[in-house]
Design a protein around this motif. Sequence first.
Motif, PDB file in Angstrom:
ATOM      1  N   HIS A   2       0.855  -1.180   0.000  1.00  0.00           N
ATOM      2  CA  HIS A   2       0.000   0.000   0.000  1.00  0.00           C
ATOM      3  C   HIS A   2       0.889   1.228   0.000  1.00  0.00           C
ATOM      4  CE1 HIS A   2      -2.262   3.164   2.252  1.00  0.00           C
ATOM      5  NE2 HIS A   2      -3.221   2.778   1.450  1.00  0.00           N
ATOM      6  N   PHE A   3       0.534   2.236  -0.799  1.00  0.00           N
ATOM      7  CA  PHE A   3       1.272   3.488  -0.635  1.00  0.00           C
ATOM      8  C   PHE A   3       0.309   4.650  -0.477  1.00  0.00           C
ATOM      9  CE2 PHE A   3       1.058   3.825  -5.312  1.00  0.00           C
ATOM     10  CZ  PHE A   3       0.681   5.157  -5.429  1.00  0.00           C
ATOM     11  N   PHE A   4       0.811   5.663   0.161  1.00  0.00           N
ATOM     12  CA  PHE A   4      -0.013   6.803   0.517  1.00  0.00           C
ATOM     13  C   PHE A   4       0.776   8.078   0.292  1.00  0.00           C
ATOM     14  CE2 PHE A   4      -1.428   9.969   3.571  1.00  0.00           C
ATOM     15  CZ  PHE A   4      -2.793   9.958   3.371  1.00  0.00           C
ATOM     16  N   SER A   5       0.105   9.030  -0.310  1.00  0.00           N
ATOM     17  CA  SER A   5       0.741  10.314  -0.536  1.00  0.00           C
ATOM     18  C   SER A   5      -0.263  11.407  -0.233  1.00  0.00           C
ATOM     19  CB  SER A   5       1.201  10.404  -1.995  1.00  0.00           C
ATOM     20  OG  SER A   5       1.378  11.746  -2.357  1.00  0.00           O
ATOM     21  N   GLU A  50      -6.848  15.844  -3.026  1.00  0.00           N
ATOM     22  CA  GLU A  50      -7.253  14.572  -2.455  1.00  0.00           C
ATOM     23  C   GLU A  50      -6.006  13.701  -2.320  1.00  0.00           C
ATOM     24  OE1 GLU A  50      -9.989  12.486  -5.034  1.00  0.00           O
ATOM     25  OE2 GLU A  50      -9.154  13.457  -6.785  1.00  0.00           O
ATOM     26  N   ASN A  51      -5.985  12.902  -1.254  1.00  0.00           N
ATOM     27  CA  ASN A  51      -4.828  12.047  -1.022  1.00  0.00           C
ATOM     28  C   ASN A  51      -4.768  10.965  -2.092  1.00  0.00           C
ATOM     29  OD1 ASN A  51      -4.182  13.515   1.246  1.00  0.00           O
ATOM     30  ND2 ASN A  51      -5.501  12.246   2.542  1.00  0.00           N
ATOM     31  N   ILE A  52      -3.547  10.550  -2.380  1.00  0.00           N
ATOM     32  CA  ILE A  52      -3.379   9.526  -3.396  1.00  0.00           C
ATOM     33  C   ILE A  52      -2.924   8.252  -2.712  1.00  0.00           C
ATOM     34  CG2 ILE A  52      -2.047   8.859  -5.439  1.00  0.00           C
ATOM     35  CD1 ILE A  52      -1.778  11.970  -5.862  1.00  0.00           C
ATOM     36  N   GLN A  96      -2.983  19.416  -9.223  1.00  0.00           N
ATOM     37  CA  GLN A  96      -2.881  18.636  -8.008  1.00  0.00           C
ATOM     38  C   GLN A  96      -1.433  18.624  -7.528  1.00  0.00           C
ATOM     39  OE1 GLN A  96      -4.548  17.038  -5.707  1.00  0.00           O
ATOM     40  NE2 GLN A  96      -4.719  14.877  -6.184  1.00  0.00           N
ATOM     41  N   LYS A  97      -1.191  19.128  -6.335  1.00  0.00           N
ATOM     42  CA  LYS A  97       0.163  19.088  -5.779  1.00  0.00           C
ATOM     43  C   LYS A  97       0.368  17.756  -5.052  1.00  0.00           C
ATOM     44  CE  LYS A  97       2.330  22.768  -6.972  1.00  0.00           C
ATOM     45  NZ  LYS A  97       1.934  22.390  -8.336  1.00  0.00           N
ATOM     46  N   ILE A  98       1.499  17.156  -5.273  1.00  0.00           N
ATOM     47  CA  ILE A  98       1.744  15.821  -4.733  1.00  0.00           C
ATOM     48  C   ILE A  98       2.927  15.860  -3.765  1.00  0.00           C
ATOM     49  CG2 ILE A  98       2.557  13.522  -5.414  1.00  0.00           C
ATOM     50  CD1 ILE A  98       0.855  14.115  -8.035  1.00  0.00           C
ATOM     51  N   ALA A  99       2.817  15.110  -2.668  1.00  0.00           N
ATOM     52  CA  ALA A  99       3.875  15.086  -1.665  1.00  0.00           C
ATOM     53  C   ALA A  99       5.159  14.501  -2.240  1.00  0.00           C
ATOM     54  CB  ALA A  99       3.431  14.264  -0.464  1.00  0.00           C
TER      55      ALA A  99
END
Lengths: 182, 303
Positions: free
Chosen positions: A32-35, A40-42, A164-167
């Motif tokens: 599982h990965f989370f960003s 919205e979270n990816i 969308q800005k991504i971590a």
Amino acid sequence: MRNIYTALATIFLGIGALSAQDIFMVDSSYVHFFSEATLENIEAENNKAKGLINRANSKVAFLIPIKSFEFDKALMKEHFNENYMESEKFKTATFKGQINEKINWKKEGSYNVTVTGIINVHGVEKSRTIKGKLMVKESRIRVQTKFELKLVDHDIEIPTVVFQKIAEVIDVTVDLQFSLKK
Amino acid sequence: MKYPLIVLALLVATVNLTAQDDLLDMLEAEESTKNYKVGPTWKTMKLVNLHSTSMVKKNGLDFRVTHRFGSIGEKSGGGVHNLYGLDISDDIRISFDYGITENLQIGIGRSKYSELIDASIKYKVLAQKERKAPLTLVVLGNIATTPQQAVDTRYDDWLNTLSYFSQVIIARKLGDRFSFEFAPSLLYRNLVLKTTDIDGVNAKDENVNISLGFGGRFMITKRVGIIVDYMYTFSEYRSNYRPINYYDPFGVGVEIETGGHVFHITMTNAAGIVENNYIPNTTANWGDGGIKLGFNISRVFQF
């Protein structure tokens, strides 16, 4: 003469059988990965991961097919594959390493371990030591780990035009269950 | 006699051991037997004029606004007094397409050009895979009506306002950057008008138009590409009827994807946006400056 052949055959078959008995293979996996992102979270899941552990030398290997990551939203999956991971070119993410601690594979129990090796994501290799938990139970092995992956370490670009800005750091959770390779 | 055999046996054993030693190689060997679908051939469901094999994803809603300005060249009605066609809108279309499953989508749209209202269905029959399945094949159909108050009273009968379009689109992605497709198509219009040319010869337009579309895309970067398409129509009426010159629609454009949105900036000689309009009615041509600037915005909402 014939005896020598028999002896040789017995030895080699024996070695073969021995190493086969030491190799454990993933039969159930969860990655599982989370960003965290502004809109919205990816996050995505993958249960198509494969892995092997060799008890004889404490070596491990691990492979995830990138296209098998499943997202809530199908368009996210397309963007993940096409724009970020470039999965046509870099089909898998892999890890290959060595367990640093001595493990008594015969004894049931839970071990805190560190594994040192090379992680390959997006075609870029990086040497890492990853902490995890290894459990031996009833001729099964379970490995759990949680680690961070920096996009910049693996040349994964965050485009500037995207709304969308991504971590820049992704949290990865891995849970693998191994059984003896047949 | 004995020794070579032992050496051989040892060699075999060593190879055997090393093979088992490299665990990752074992995993990679197993993984390489898999046959995955090839990544997206296109970024959105239309090129300039032609449909692509791209579909809205399951539970996705593609909201599209397409605009086509007037012709640029003075000879074709453009020129400086309408800012090279920018004061004119030849066609505007607003549409919604929804993905019912991964392989089935339905849509509705409304165009300014002849007030066309169209309902469409698109189905993916085959998806290109890494091996054995070299092509993507999609079938498309629509039904459209023109509720305009036409000069001809025959349009008062609602059935006479209907037209139907069907198309098979066959596409292939070749590497990271290049995709192409061709699309045999059939348009049927319930009512076509009889016309008389200057020599007093009656000419009747055809109810059935068979066309062949070609399209391609070349990605310059991961998110910016060039799109091109061309639609050839086999039509005796269109080739021979002289009072009006008909041309085949040809379009080029730039495609920009920004994650969720896809923008097109296009140039084409087709005035209409939907096939039912542009296949029978394209009368502008590139040579006379009958090029219309246009744009398309696609925003996908995923539910």
